[in-house]
Each structure stands twice: as C-alpha cells, then as structure tokens.
Write a protein that holds these residues in place. Structure first.
Motif, short mmCIF file in Angstrom:
data_model
loop_
_atom_site.label_atom_id
_atom_site.label_comp_id
_atom_site.label_asym_id
_atom_site.label_seq_id
_atom_site.Cartn_x
_atom_site.Cartn_y
_atom_site.Cartn_z
N ARG A 32 16.96 22.47 53.41
CA ARG A 32 17.70 23.07 54.51
C ARG A 32 16.78 23.96 55.36
O ARG A 32 15.83 24.57 54.87
N LYS A 33 17.11 24.02 56.62
CA LYS A 33 16.28 24.74 57.58
C LYS A 33 16.34 26.25 57.32
O LYS A 33 17.40 26.82 57.12
N ARG A 34 15.18 26.90 57.34
CA ARG A 34 15.13 28.34 57.16
C ARG A 34 15.55 29.04 58.46
O ARG A 34 15.22 28.59 59.55
N ARG A 35 16.23 30.15 58.32
CA ARG A 35 16.74 30.85 59.49
C ARG A 35 15.70 31.77 60.14
O ARG A 35 15.89 32.23 61.26
N VAL A 36 14.61 32.03 59.46
CA VAL A 36 13.58 32.89 60.02
C VAL A 36 12.25 32.16 59.98
O VAL A 36 12.02 31.31 59.11
N ARG A 40 10.47 35.37 54.34
CA ARG A 40 11.58 36.31 54.33
C ARG A 40 11.07 37.65 53.78
O ARG A 40 10.07 37.72 53.08
#
Length: 276
Positions: A32-36, A40
């Motif tokens: 799944r695509k990382r949001r940052v 992190r």
C-alpha cells in the motif's frame, strides 16, 4: 537554545526525513502507498533508539537539551553526510555557532597582493556571501568595481540582479548551489543579524528563492564548475577551487580557471532565470 534555532532544527530534520527511502535503511516496504515521503517519524525514532514522543518534540521545536548521543544517533538514522551533520549540530548548538567571529568587511593588504598575483579570476568571499576583495581578472568577468558595495554579494546577484539570467546560463543550478551554501553559512553565524536580513531580502525580492530555502539542502563551497556569460558576450566554462585562510576561516579564496569558447548562435539563457 533559542526558539528560532530549534524550530530550524525541526524543519531540517523533517526535510532530511522526507529524503530517506525506507528501503535505503533496511525497512520493509509493503504494497500500500505510504502517506508521507521518506521515513515516518516513528521509523526515525526506532532507528535512532529514542522514543517516538521525544523525536516528535524535536521536529515540532518543543524539545530541549538534546544530548550529543541523540544527535549522533539521529544523524546516522537520517544518513546525514558530514556537511549535513555539521549543519544539524550548528542548529542544535547555536552557542557553538554564535561564538564564530564575524569576518571583517575588508581583507588584510597581503591578501590583496596575493589576489593581484593570480592570473585567473579570483575573489574573497566572506559571511553572507559578501565579496570582500577581488583581482582585475575577476572584475573583468563579474564587473565588481562597477557595483554598489551592497550589490557585491553572490546571493543578491544571483536572485536580485536583473542580469543574473544572462550571466548564469545554468541559473537554476547556480541558484540551488547558492542557497545550499547560504543555508550552511547562516547556521554557522546564528548571531549575525545580517544573515536573517539577507534571507528576508531575497525572499521578498524573488519568489524563486523561498522554495529552495525551504528545501533545507546544505553544501560546502569547496570546488565545482560554472558557466558564465560576461558582458562581452563570451561564454566561460569555469572550474573553481575554494581555500580558507588560516586564522580567518570565515573567508574563502575562490579561484576560477576559465576556458573561453565562442557563443553558439541562437543559444540564449532562459529570460526568466533571474529575478522573477
């Protein structure tokens, strides 16, 4: 630690964290695509061996009295190079940077004699990227003697001079290099009010300055290359070397070795490269 310096440290850590790919430090990357971008906060904390809450406080400018061991661990976690590590320490220890002596606006006579004996364009760069002295060859290329004293500044010339786009055919690269060195120099001279004033002036004078400044890239001015287009229309492919003076480490001797070549017809620098 001053609040301003600690806030800059937080900004620098966030920028560096965004540049580190998880796989580069051995962290697993799932589908799944990382949001940052980059790491992190909790991943940096894990790699540095500190609590997540403590690292979050550092990035938010709320931490105090960060230890030497923690700074070293964070530097390793973020894969900082020696220049970046020194910059982090200057931000975390502003009293260390503040004791640096501000270089004089003029150089001693012997330095000018040295400059005058160098055949290639050469000049002395001081804090704030002010040009403190130069030889005739540098004047012929850069027109320094025709400038007002406050204009003899490499950062101002790059971002505020209407001639910069013509003078630097590769303006984008020169601008990025200029800001990276200015970032480094600003942290080294945190007590020098001229630094903050210069950053404000460049921010107000050219909208292309601030995005580069906010990227928090840092780099020494040790050696490199540039393409210059003096007023006579020639193009100089230049390499340069930088040397510091024993006893005056804030002064840099910059020497260009130049190889003129004909201007190619129809090739002009981007008209919007300089001041916007």
């Amino acid at each position: 630690m001053s609040n301003a310096s600690f806030e800059q440290l937080g900004d620098f850590l966030r920028a560096c964290r965004a540049r580190v790919a998880p796989e580069a430090v051995g962290l697993p990357v799932f589908g799944r695509k990382r949001r940052v971008a980059g790491l992190r906060r909790e991943e940096v904390a894990q790699l540095a061996g500190v609590s997540v809450d403590y690292y979050v406080r550092l990035e938010q400018g709320r931490g105090q009295h960060v230890s030497d061991a923690v700074l070293d661990a964070i530097g390793r976690a973020l894969r900082l190079d020696p220049t970046e590590s020194e910059h982090m320490w200057d931000l975390a220890r502003p009293t260390r940077a503040g004791v640096r002596r501000v270089a004089p606006s003029t150089v001693r006579p012997g330095v000018q004699v040295l400059l005058d004996r160098i055949d290639a364009p050469a000049f002395v760069l001081g804090p704030c990227m002010d040009v403190a002295a130069w030889n005739a060859a540098a004047d012929a290329v850069m027109g320094l003697s025709a400038m007002a004293p406050h204009e003899r500044n490499m950062a101002r010339h790059t971002f505020l001079s209407p001639d910069a786009g013509r003078f630097y055919p590769d303006w984008e690269r020169v601008a990025a290099d200029t800001v990276a060195f200015l970032r480094l120099d600003t942290a080294r001279h945190a007590a020098d009010a001229r630094m903050a004033a210069l950053v404000e002036e460049l921010t107000a004078g050219n909208p292309r300055f601030r995005p580069l400044w906010d990227a928090h890239q840092v780099a020494e001015k040790t050696h490199g290359s540039k393409r210059l287009r003096p007023a006579d229309g020639s193009v100089l492919d230049t390499a340069y070397e930088s040397l510091s003076f024993p006893g005056d480490p804030d002064l840099l001797l910059i020497v260009y070795t130049t190889a003129p070549r004909p201007v190619r017809p129809g090739i002009e620098p981007a008209a919007t490269a300089g001041r916007a």
